[in-house]
Design an enzyme around this catalytic site. Sequence first.
Site, PDB file in Angstrom:
ATOM      1  N   GLU A  82       0.806  -1.227   0.000  1.00 48.25           N
ATOM      2  CA  GLU A  82       0.000   0.000   0.000  1.00 48.25           C
ATOM      3  C   GLU A  82       0.846   1.287   0.000  1.00 48.25           C
ATOM      4  OE1 GLU A  82      -4.145  -0.450   1.853  1.00 48.25           O
ATOM      5  OE2 GLU A  82      -2.764  -1.122   3.412  1.00 48.25           O
ATOM      6  N   HIS A 101      -0.430   5.343   7.847  1.00 55.98           N
ATOM      7  CA  HIS A 101      -1.573   4.489   7.502  1.00 55.98           C
ATOM      8  C   HIS A 101      -1.648   3.373   8.537  1.00 55.98           C
ATOM      9  CE1 HIS A 101      -4.386   1.815   5.710  1.00 55.98           C
ATOM     10  NE2 HIS A 101      -3.481   0.864   5.568  1.00 55.98           N
ATOM     11  N   HIS A 103      -4.486   0.427  10.846  1.00 57.32           N
ATOM     12  CA  HIS A 103      -5.770  -0.249  11.035  1.00 57.32           C
ATOM     13  C   HIS A 103      -6.193  -0.094  12.493  1.00 57.32           C
ATOM     14  CE1 HIS A 103      -3.727  -2.981   7.828  1.00 57.32           C
ATOM     15  NE2 HIS A 103      -4.171  -1.866   7.289  1.00 57.32           N
ATOM     16  N   HIS A 174     -11.428  -1.048   6.781  1.00 57.77           N
ATOM     17  CA  HIS A 174      -9.985  -1.224   6.644  1.00 57.77           C
ATOM     18  C   HIS A 174      -9.211  -0.453   7.714  1.00 57.77           C
ATOM     19  CE1 HIS A 174      -6.362  -0.604   3.625  1.00 57.77           C
ATOM     20  NE2 HIS A 174      -5.962  -0.960   4.818  1.00 57.77           N
TER      21      HIS A 174
HETATM   22 MN    MN Z   1      -3.891  -1.201   5.201  1.00 60.67          MN
END
Ligand code: MN
Length: 246
Positions: A82, A101, A103, A174
């Site tokens: 990603e 980024h 979760h 996500h």
């Molecule tokens: Mn991810």
Amino acid sequence: MSAAASETVATVIRELVDANHILFDQGVVDGFGHVSVRHPDRPDRFLLSRSMAPALVTENDVLEFDLDGNPVVPNGPAPYLERFIHGEIYRKRADVNSVVHSHSPSVVPFSVVTGATLRPVCHMCGFLSEKGTPVFEIRDFAGPGSDLLITSGKLGAALADTLSEGPAVLMRGHGSTVVGSTLRQTVFRAVYTEIGARLQMEAMRLGPVTYLTEEETIGTTKTISTQYDRSWFLWLKAARNSPMSR
Ligand code: MN
């Protein structure tokens, strides 16, 4: 590259390694998630670990990427799937110099419940948009059967469009992506996005919630903006004292 320039890059890489360890110790990332920083001398490049758990990242694991998500040195170790999240946000947002980024778990419910909008409930979360944090719906761009991951420049650009000029974007089912003008500010925001989501969920169970006004988000953000180092050095010490770093 001059000696002074290379020393600047080395300092940034050391801070990026610290950020990886802090984000794990503070519960923002686990085996997954990543943090990047824009290259200090090349605004069209960014620094990000190779694909691995953030808590285990060392200076030797940090790679340099162009904004398309290509490693500058080819045939190196596997990069994060990603990485396009980072490059496409740096391309669109000249004011952004760091991206996280994750979760982080308390944020995810706000990405999947229609009408539940992540908003600032306390002064430490005053950077969150008073109008509500946008949610990126990957089905609109990748169809109904994707793996929900941002695995192309096209999806990264769509995510950057949904982020728009804000500090954070949720990703349906996500996680989230948080941005800032410095690495320390962005780590602070990532930690307090998770805390703010948890506090908002707890408040919503008690009754109607009073959120910060737009003026309060501006006032609290202005005051906190001089204080990032206070949490940074605390979190850094905690991360270094963690059994994980032995
Ligand atoms: Mn991810």
